[in-house]
Design a protein around this motif. Structure first.
Motif, PDB file in Angstrom:
ATOM      1  N   GLU A   2      12.061  10.857 -10.889  1.00 24.16           N
ATOM      2  CA  GLU A   2      12.889  10.345 -11.776  1.00 24.16           C
ATOM      3  C   GLU A   2      12.781   9.542 -12.377  1.00 24.16           C
ATOM      4  N   GLU A   3      11.928   8.231 -12.524  1.00 20.42           N
ATOM      5  CA  GLU A   3      12.010   7.911 -13.621  1.00 20.42           C
ATOM      6  C   GLU A   3      11.809   8.470 -15.142  1.00 20.42           C
TER       7      GLU A   3
ATOM      8  N   LEU B 121      14.708  13.111  -4.474  1.00 18.64           N
ATOM      9  CA  LEU B 121      13.840  11.808  -3.945  1.00 18.64           C
ATOM     10  C   LEU B 121      14.453  12.186  -1.809  1.00 18.64           C
TER      11      LEU B 121
ATOM     12  N   TYR C 217       7.772   9.950  -1.449  1.00 15.83           N
ATOM     13  CA  TYR C 217       8.302   8.790  -2.221  1.00 15.83           C
ATOM     14  C   TYR C 217       7.933   8.343  -3.526  1.00 15.83           C
ATOM     15  N   ILE C 218       6.866   7.826  -3.545  1.00 11.69           N
ATOM     16  CA  ILE C 218       6.741   7.899  -4.562  1.00 11.69           C
ATOM     17  C   ILE C 218       5.975   9.035  -6.022  1.00 11.69           C
TER      18      ILE C 218
ATOM     19  N   ALA D  92       8.921  11.873  -6.199  1.00 10.90           N
ATOM     20  CA  ALA D  92       9.401  11.078  -6.476  1.00 10.90           C
ATOM     21  C   ALA D  92      10.332  10.028  -7.258  1.00 10.90           C
ATOM     22  N   LYS D  93       9.928   9.355  -6.655  1.00  8.49           N
ATOM     23  CA  LYS D  93      10.633   8.145  -8.094  1.00  8.49           C
ATOM     24  C   LYS D  93       9.995   8.351  -9.577  1.00  8.49           C
ATOM     25  N   MET D  94       9.136   8.849  -9.586  1.00  7.81           N
ATOM     26  CA  MET D  94       7.806   8.614 -10.632  1.00  7.81           C
ATOM     27  C   MET D  94       8.906  10.335 -11.274  1.00  7.81           C
TER      28      MET D  94
END
Length: 404
Positions: free
Chosen positions: A396-397, A344, A389-390, A392-394
Motif C-alpha cells: 500500500e505504501e 490489507l 499485514y506487513i 499488505a502495508k508495504m
C-alpha cells in the motif's frame, strides 16, 4: 446562489421594453428576448442551466414566479417528468449498502470453503481416490463455465495461441497444486493439511527472493519465523501425521507458489472470471491422465462398487456433483470478494478463512489434537497474519508513493 438569481431577475425587470410585453403574445415575447441575445444566445444561465426562451419568456416579467421557469427549463434529458419535478436517479442496493454487500461476499466465501472441505473429507472416508475426485472438481467447474458462456453470463472472451501459451504454465501448476492438496486431504486430517499450507507465504517469499530476484525486507522474513516454528510444532505431535499427507501438502505449497509466479507473467486484459475458466479447462486435461494411470484400474475393479455399496448410487453421484460445485463457487466467490476490498483486508480475510476451516473441521470430524499441535497451529496462523499485514502495508505504501 439565491442572490444571483434575484439579481438577474431585477436586471431583466429593469428593462422597459420587457416589462411592457403583452401577456398573450408569445411570438412577440420570443422575438423580443432573442433580439437582446439573452437566453437563445446563451446569455441567461440560472444555476448553470440554459433556459428555453419560448417557454421562459413569461418568467422575465416582474410579477411572474421564478419556479415555473425553472421547471420548464428542465428538459427530459435532464430527468424531469410531465409535472416539471426533477427526477432523482434511484440508488441501487449495492451502492446504498456497500459494506453489507462486501460482508455478504466474505460470508459466502467462508461458508462455501468450509462446506467444500467438510464434504470433500467425508467423500474420502468412503471413496479414497483423490486423483479422480480432483478431476470431478474441475469437470463440474468446467461444465458450469461452459453453461455460463452459453447464456452470456459472462460473455466468453476470445483466446489465441499466444495467450494459450501463457496460461498453460499457470494451469499446470494449478492442476498439480490441486491434486496434491487433495492427496493430503485424503491422507491426513483437514486441519493438519491447512496448518501445513500455512507455510505457503514462506515459499512465496523464497521464490520472490531467489527466483524473481525481488528483495524481501528483513521484517517480512522475521514475521515468517513463527509460521515455520508453529508448523514444525504441530507436525511433530499431529496424531494423523503421515509422510504422504505432509509431503503432498508441501508440494502443493510449491506448486501454488509457481502458479503465482507464472500468473504475474500472464497478466492480460481478460477479466478474472474468463481467465479462471480457461485455467480450469486446461487443468482438467492435465489431471485426467494421472487419474487414469494411478487410480483407473482400482476404480474399475472395486472403487466405484465399494463406494456405491456403502452410500448408494444417488448419494455417491450427488456428493461428487456438489463437492465440485462448492469447489468452483468458493474459488469464484474468493475472486469476487478480493476484487472488492483493499490488499490489507484481503490478507486478513485469507488468514481468517483458514482459521474457520481448521476450527469447523475439528468440530465436525471430532479430530483429537494434542496441546502442542494446537499451540503450534495458533503460532503458525498468528505468523501468517503478521506476515500478511506487513506485506499488505508495504504494498500500500509503494502504491501511494507511485501515485504521488
Amino acid at each position: 446562489m439565491e442572490s444571483r438569481v434575484l439579481s438577474r431577475a431585477t436586471t431583466l425587470s429593469s428593462l422597459p421594453h420587457l416589462r411592457k410585453l403583452p401577456r398573450d403574445s408569445h411570438n412577440a415575447s420570443f422575438l423580443s428576448v432573442k433580439a437582446i441575445g439573452a437566453v437563445a444566445d446563451g446569455g441567461n444561465l440560472i444555476w448553470g442551466r440554459q433556459l428555453r426562451p419560448a417557454l421562459c419568456s413569461p418568467a422575465l416579467r416582474k410579477d411572474a414566479p421564478l419556479r415555473p421557469c425553472l421547471a420548464a427549463a428542465s428538459s427530459p434529458a435532464e430527468g424531469s417528468d410531465s409535472a416539471g419535478e426533477a427526477k432523482v436517479a434511484p440508488v441501487g442496493f449495492f451502492d446504498k449498502y456497500p459494506a453489507l454487500v462486501t460482508g455478504f461476499f466474505f460470508f459466502m466465501w467462508y461458508f462455501l470453503n468450509v462446506i467444500f472441505n467438510i464434504l470433500n473429507k467425508k467423500i474420502y472416508n468412503y471413496f479414497p481416490y483423490p486423483y479422480f475426485v480432483s478431476v470431478i472438481h474441475l469437470f463440474v467447474g468446467v461444465v458450469y463455465c461452459l453453461l455460463s458462456w452459453a447464456v452470456g453470463l459472462p460473455k466468453r472472451a476470445p483466446i489465441d495461441g499466444n495467450l494459450l501459451k501463457v496460461l498453460i504454465p499457470v494451469a499446470v501448476c494449478h492442476a498439480l497444486g490441486h491434486v496434491t492438496s487433495n492427496v493430503s486431504f485424503a491422507a491426513v486430517a483437514v486441519s493438519f493439511t491447512h496448518t501445513i499450507k500455512a507455510l505457503e507465504p514462506f515459499f512465496n517469499a523464497a521464490a520472490s527472493q531467489f527466483i524473481l530476484g525481488q528483495p524481501i525486507p528483513l521484517t517480512l522474513w522475521l514475521s515468517l519465523a513463527p509460521v515455520v516454528i508453529g508448523v514444525s510444532m504441530a507436525s511433530l505431535t499431529e496424531l494423523s501425521f503421515n509422510w504422504t499427507g505432509f509431503i503432498s501438502a508441501m508440494i502443493s505449497n510449491i506448486s501454488f507458489t509457481y502458479r503465482s509466479i507464472y500468473s504475474k507473467k500472464a497478466m492480460t486484459d481478460m477479466d478474472s472470471t474468463n481467465v479462471y475458466a480457461y485455467i480450469s479447462i486446461i487443468a482438467l486435461f492435465v489431471c485426467i491422465p494421472p487419474a487414469v494411470i494411478v487410480e483407473g484400474p482400482a476404480l474399475l475393479k472395486y472403487g466405484f462398487n465399494d463406494a456405491i455399496a456403502k452410500v448408494g448410487t444417488v448419494k455417491f453421484v450427488s456428493d461428487l456433483f456438489w463437492v465440485g460445485m462448492f469447489y468452483h463457487l468458493y474459488n469464484q466467490l474468493a475472486t469476487n470478494t478480493l476484487e472488492r476490498v483493499a490488499p490489507l483486508t484481503h490478507a486478513v480475510g485469507n488468514v481468517l478463512k483458514r482459521v474457520f476451516v481448521i476450527g469447523f473441521s475439528i468440530i465436525v470430524f471430532g479430530n483429537k489434537i494434542s496441546t502442542q499441535t494446537g499451540i503450534g497451529t495458533c503460532i503458525a496462523i498468528a505468523g501468517v497474519a503478521t506476515y500478511s499485514y506487513i506485506k499488505a502495508k508495504m504494498e500500500e505504501e509503494k502504491r501511494v508513493s507511485r501515485n504521488s
